[in-house]
Design a protein around this motif. Structure first.
Motif, short mmCIF file in Angstrom:
data_model
loop_
_atom_site.label_atom_id
_atom_site.label_comp_id
_atom_site.label_asym_id
_atom_site.label_seq_id
_atom_site.Cartn_x
_atom_site.Cartn_y
_atom_site.Cartn_z
N MET A 126 -7.20 26.15 68.11
CA MET A 126 -7.96 26.22 66.86
C MET A 126 -8.88 25.02 66.60
O MET A 126 -9.91 25.26 66.12
CB MET A 126 -7.07 26.34 65.81
CG MET A 126 -7.59 26.84 64.37
SD MET A 126 -8.19 28.30 64.38
CE MET A 126 -9.28 28.24 63.04
N LEU B 50 -7.88 33.10 57.75
CA LEU B 50 -7.85 33.09 59.43
C LEU B 50 -7.67 34.60 59.99
O LEU B 50 -8.33 34.62 60.69
CB LEU B 50 -6.53 32.13 59.71
CG LEU B 50 -6.06 32.13 61.21
CD1 LEU B 50 -7.37 31.61 61.90
CD2 LEU B 50 -4.90 31.15 61.29
N SER C 280 -3.24 24.10 61.72
CA SER C 280 -3.05 24.42 62.85
C SER C 280 -2.34 23.30 63.76
O SER C 280 -1.43 23.57 64.54
CB SER C 280 -4.28 24.98 63.70
OG SER C 280 -4.68 26.19 63.16
N LEU D 210 -2.67 33.54 67.06
CA LEU D 210 -3.49 33.02 65.82
C LEU D 210 -3.20 34.21 64.72
O LEU D 210 -2.87 33.58 63.54
CB LEU D 210 -4.91 32.46 65.76
CG LEU D 210 -5.21 31.34 66.79
CD1 LEU D 210 -6.57 30.94 66.87
CD2 LEU D 210 -4.49 30.13 66.16
N LEU E 81 -8.20 24.74 58.35
CA LEU E 81 -7.42 25.49 59.39
C LEU E 81 -6.88 24.70 60.41
O LEU E 81 -6.01 25.06 61.14
CB LEU E 81 -8.14 26.83 59.72
CG LEU E 81 -8.34 27.78 58.46
CD1 LEU E 81 -9.12 29.23 59.06
CD2 LEU E 81 -7.01 28.19 58.11
N ALA F 98 -0.92 33.52 61.41
CA ALA F 98 -1.64 33.91 59.91
C ALA F 98 -0.90 35.06 59.15
O ALA F 98 -0.57 34.69 58.01
CB ALA F 98 -3.31 33.97 60.01
#
Length: 400
Positions: A341, A147, A27, A196, A23, A200
């Motif tokens: 992140m 996520l 990100s 986020l 992730l 996602a």
């Protein structure tokens, strides 16, 4: 209550350990892609920009030049200049292969490269397909779901059992370094979790686009988008329509900015002219005009502003995902959230390592205590044995 919190904590922890590094990569690359055009213009100004002139060269002139220069390749799509100083970009063979640039006013080919050979090209491929093609997209979709899971469980864990929510927004820098790491993770999490989650959710919807479109149409009771119309090879003539003629027809139907032209890749496919209304949030627009590739007849016209509700909702996913929906401020916030992140993963990993070390020390202490207790029992048994033998000998002497 504590048992539920423990289950949620373990779900949040192990999801982060399994998918955290992946992730972080997605990100960070996503944060860069938010400003992809600006970065590419800075790195390759000789390819991305030209001196503004008076009149653009006909598009067909550029197409003919590209066909002569790259006879083994086929033209996949053409990006039209959005500003007077922007160049033409031609994608060859497919959307992620050879990129050719042409001067807007002279028609001269000024350069070419494979997408994977440039920094931002590689970043884009990593973000959109993890360099694995279609399989990479599926992995991205699963990563997006993870996520979402981390965001929801993190929100639950952030809310303190005591109800003192104000403690979760700051960092006590005077505490021990372990407490500072914990506070940073908790505070950054609450400040970025909503961004986020938006990234996602929209990312998952874009990966599983067919299912998402069907869901939106079902929820809004909207008809699906019409299938792309097909060209009729039997109507082929010796004189194919000029691209410039098609663009003029498209401008008469919808006199707004043309952003892309997609070229037929099969004998049945159509020319597609893509346009952007000023009221649209999507940077490329979602209005499409389909033309027969053999006679230039208009086959279908999709106007984004009059599309069914389900389609209009779906069209919002991409601009929301890349942060352009709110202009420059949301783009900046989107990019910052992606970089944070990394901080969340790092602080979470450090917290997990500290916990592991503490548990290991407790385990070592427990083993040492058991070992000490065993040795003590052995010593006591030995002492008792010797004391018993000495007592027996003394009693024997007394009675003899």
């Amino acid at each position: 209550m504590l048992k539920v919190r423990r289950i949620v904590f373990n779900l949040h922890l192990y999801t982060g350990l399994v998918a955290g590094f992946f992730l972080v990569i997605v990100s960070l690359t996503g944060s860069l892609i938010v400003f992809r055009e600006e970065i590419e213009t800075f790195i390759y100004p000789e390819l991305m920009t030209t001196e503004a002139g008076v009149e653009r060269v006909p598009v067909q002139t550029i197409l003919d030049a590209v066909k002569r220069a790259y006879p083994q390749d086929s033209i996949f799509s053409l990006r039209m200049p959005r500003m007077p100083e922007q160049t033409y970009l031609l994608k060859m063979n497919n959307a992620h292969d050879l990129f050719v640039y042409a001067d807007t006013y002279s028609g001269e080919l000024i350069g070419a490269h494979q997408q994977k050979d440039t920094f931002m090209g590689w970043v884009t491929l990593m973000h959109t397909q993890l360099l694995f093609g279609e399989r990479g997209k599926i992995i991205l979709g699963v990563g997006g779901l993870l996520l979402i899971c981390m965001g929801v469980t993190g929100l639950y864990l952030w809310y303190p059992p005591s109800g003192r929510v104000s403690q979760g927004f700051g960092v006590n820098w005077s505490s021990s370094w372990k407490k500072v790491i914990f506070d940073m993770h908790r505070a950054l999490g609450i400040y970025t979790v909503f961004f986020l989650l938006i990234i996602a959710i929209t990312g998952v919807c874009l990966v599983f686009n067919k299912t998402t479109a069907e869901l939106f149409n079902f929820l809004t009771v909207s008809p699906p988008r019409l299938a792309s119309p097909l060209s009729d090879p039997s109507r082929k003539t010796n004189r194919l329509p000029s691209v410039d003629d098609l663009l003029q027809q498209a401008d008469r139907l919808l006199p707004v900015q043309t952003t892309w032209i997609s070229f037929p890749q099969t004998p049945q496919s159509s020319w597609i002219v893509r346009k952007k209304n000023s009221a649209e949030l999507h940077p490329n627009g979602r209005s499409f005009i389909f033309f027969d590739q053999y006679i230039g007849e208009m086959l279908l016209f999709e106007n984004a502003l009059t599309a069914p509700l389900g389609t209009r909702i779906y069209n919002l996913l991409y601009p929301v995902h890349v942060g352009v929906a709110g202009g420059l401020p949301t783009r900046i916030l989107q990019a910052i959230a992606g970089f944070f992140m990394t901080v969340l993963f790092f602080t979470g990993y450090v917290m997990w390592r500290n916990k592991r070390k503490t548990e290991k020390r407790k385990q070592v202490y427990k083993v040492s205590l058991i070992k000490y207790a065993g040795n003590l029992l052995d010593y006591c048994f030995c002492v008792s044995k010797r004391f018993g033998a000495w007592t027996l000998r003394l009693f024997y002497k007394l009675i003899s």
